[in-house]
Design an enzyme around this catalytic site. Structure first.
Site, PDB file in Angstrom:
ATOM      1  CE  LYS A  39      -3.779  -1.900   2.849  1.00 56.41           C
ATOM      2  NZ  LYS A  39      -4.911  -1.634   1.931  1.00 56.41           N
ATOM      3  NE  ARG A  87     -11.059  -9.549  -2.429  1.00 53.55           N
ATOM      4  CZ  ARG A  87     -11.393  -8.608  -3.314  1.00 53.55           C
ATOM      5  NH1 ARG A  87     -11.767  -8.952  -4.538  1.00 53.55           N
ATOM      6  NH2 ARG A  87     -11.370  -7.341  -2.983  1.00 53.55           N
TER       7      ARG A  87
END
Length: 511
Positions: free
Chosen positions: A289, A363
């Site tokens: 990130k 996920r």
């Protein structure tokens, strides 16, 4: 602490330890300009000998919910001479806007009162004493707002639940058994939300997967709940490939925690399993990130905090349904053992997943946990909660959660609970035309589309759907409302605990 007493004539008002009296005002009726008094306001004006309507007008009050203004009354200078009209009454008189008096309006009023009275000792109020068919809901909203807005982050995080605010709030007016029950319900919900906030706000140099597992074990053990913790050997043996892949790059090993509540009185009810995303810090892994995006990533385990707080509160309330929290816990770091884009991971149950972006780790751990819940826990209802996609907050902003579900009964129950709790959700579609985007040429599934059709929160939900079997399932993407940059009404800066009260309301009404 919140208690209920008699009417405004109660001797409680004359006690020397009462720091303030708060009374409600409502917006002007059509054709008039002055705010309207509500229960206790006119009585207070008479006892104090003050025109509160004129004061409200000078203060610019509109009666809107969440509006509050404090009048600091003087004491006489000398011990001799005539007593002032309010001489034995509380020196602070607070006017609080209650809007239309709905439970939602009273929740905002309670939050405003909490901020006006922070640091005081004992406060008495006639807010919420209007009565009527919805009186208990109004009392619950008022107390929830007051307690939630009273929360403050610990200055040195120890992982212990937040403490009750020092101020004692005394509700004056017509408060019977139903109102006492509403106060108790609000207190349990607020404490559970404080816990979720505390866990989520804890810095990640303290809060690794092992620490969360230990806290879950301690908190659940205190209530006599069954706890199961799987470490790396058990996760490897049982095939939790997604959790292991995400956690491989960190020195802090992953865990899978299951906390189970079963009603003690033999009620069979439904079995609701809540799976909460538990990424204790998210660097993005190899798909790292930007620096700015990492600042809030200690809160990326908000879903697991919500799931844990929900099962603990269900046990505290003695609800008639079985509730199980499943917490897949990992730190998404980068290192020599990190999983990579283009890796193929075998998930729990045998499905294979092509990795496209290691920053879509949520996920992966949820898929393992959902498949495990489907195969081993036999839930009647399966709900996952996760700070999953930035797309969700782009779509609906920072105050509304995203709901995905094809089950109409479950959807209706969650939407009703969201309205009652003041934690709004909006149902988004599971667009079947997008399902092809999660297929892979080299594995069963691709967890991030190669050619995105848009709707990033939708494709994420479609991916998770592949692991829930035929269960009644709902996915709550709380990436927007799980954290806040400022105090607003009952929400406090930092972790919000969003989702706890929603799920508790759902469980309370589930039939």
């Amino acid at each position: 602490m919140v208690t209920a007493r008699g009417g405004l004539a109660s001797s409680t008002l004359l006690s020397e330890d009462v720091a303030a009296l708060a009374v409600p005002v409502a917006p002007p009726v059509e054709g008039e300009t002055e705010v309207q008094p509500r229960a206790g306001t006119a009585d207070a004006a008479a006892r104090y000998g003050i025109d509160l309507g004129e004061l409200a007008e000078r203060a610019g009050l509109t009666g809107a919910p969440g509006e509050a203004w404090t009048l600091q009354l003087p004491r006489r200078l000398l011990t001799t001479g005539p007593e002032l009209p309010w001489g034995r009454l509380p020196a602070r008189l607070i006017l609080v806007g209650v809007g239309a008096g709905t439970p939602g309006d009273l929740r905002r009023a309670g939050a405003a009162l909490a901020r006006q009275t922070r640091g005081l000792g004992r406060v008495v109020t006639t807010l919420g004493s209007e009565g009527g068919a919805h009186a208990p809901d109004a009392v619950r909203g008022l107390v929830e707002g007051y307690l939630l807005a009273s929360y403050r982050q610990p200055t040195a995080s120890t992982g212990t639940p937040a403490k009750s605010p020092a101020t004692e709030l005394v509700l004056l007016g017509r408060h019977g058994e139903r109102d006492e029950a509403a106060i108790a319900d609000a207190t349990v919900a607020a404490r559970a939300t404080w816990l979720a906030r505390d866990l989520t706000n804890t810095p990640s140099n303290t809060k690794n997967p092992q620490w969360v597992a230990q806290r879950a074990s301690e908190l659940a053990g205190a209530l006599g709940l069954e706890v199961r913790v799987l470490g790396v050997p058990e996760l490897t043996e049982q095939g939790f490939g997604g959790i292991l892949a995400v956690g491989a790059g960190s020195a802090s090993e992953p865990r899978l925690v299951t906390v189970s509540y079963v009603p003690a009185d033999g009620r069979t009810g439904r079995h609701v399993v809540v799976v909460g995303k538990g990424i204790t810090f998210d660097t993005g892994g190899i798909s790292i990130k930007p620096r700015e995006s990492m600042v809030t990533m200690k809160t990326d385990m908000a879903g697991s905090a919500v799931a844990l707080a929900t099962v603990l509160a269900a046990a505290e309330k003695g609800l008639g349904h079985r509730v199980t929290a499943v917490l897949p816990l990992a730190e998404n770091h980068f290192g020599g053992a990190s999983y990579r884009p283009s890796d193929v991971v075998r998930m729990y149950g045998g499905r294979t997943v092509e990795v496209a972006n290691t920053d879509a780790e949520g996920r992966m751990v949820l898929a393992d946990a959902l498949a495990y819940a489907d195969a081993e826990l036999d839930p009647d209802v399966l709900i996952d909660v996760a700070t999953l996609t930035g797309a969700a907050s782009v779509a609906l902003g920072k105050q509304t959660g995203v709901l995905f579900s094809a089950d109409r009964t479950l959807t209706a129950g969650l939407e009703a609970a969201a309205t009652a709790s003041g934690e709004p959700i909006w149902r988004m579609p599971l667009v079947e035309e997008y399902a092809g985007a999660i297929l892979s040429d080299v594995a069963d599934l691709r967890h991030v589309p190669q050619r995105s059709p848009g709707g990033g929160s939708i494709t994420a939900a479609l991916f998770l759907r592949e692991f829930v079997g035929a269960r009644a399932w709902a996915h709550l993407d709380i990436a927007g409302p799980a954290r806040s940059t400022a105090d607003k009404h009952e929400v406090t800066e930092g972790a919000t605990g969003y989702g706890v009260r929603l799920l508790l309301r759902y469980l309370e009404k589930l039939r």
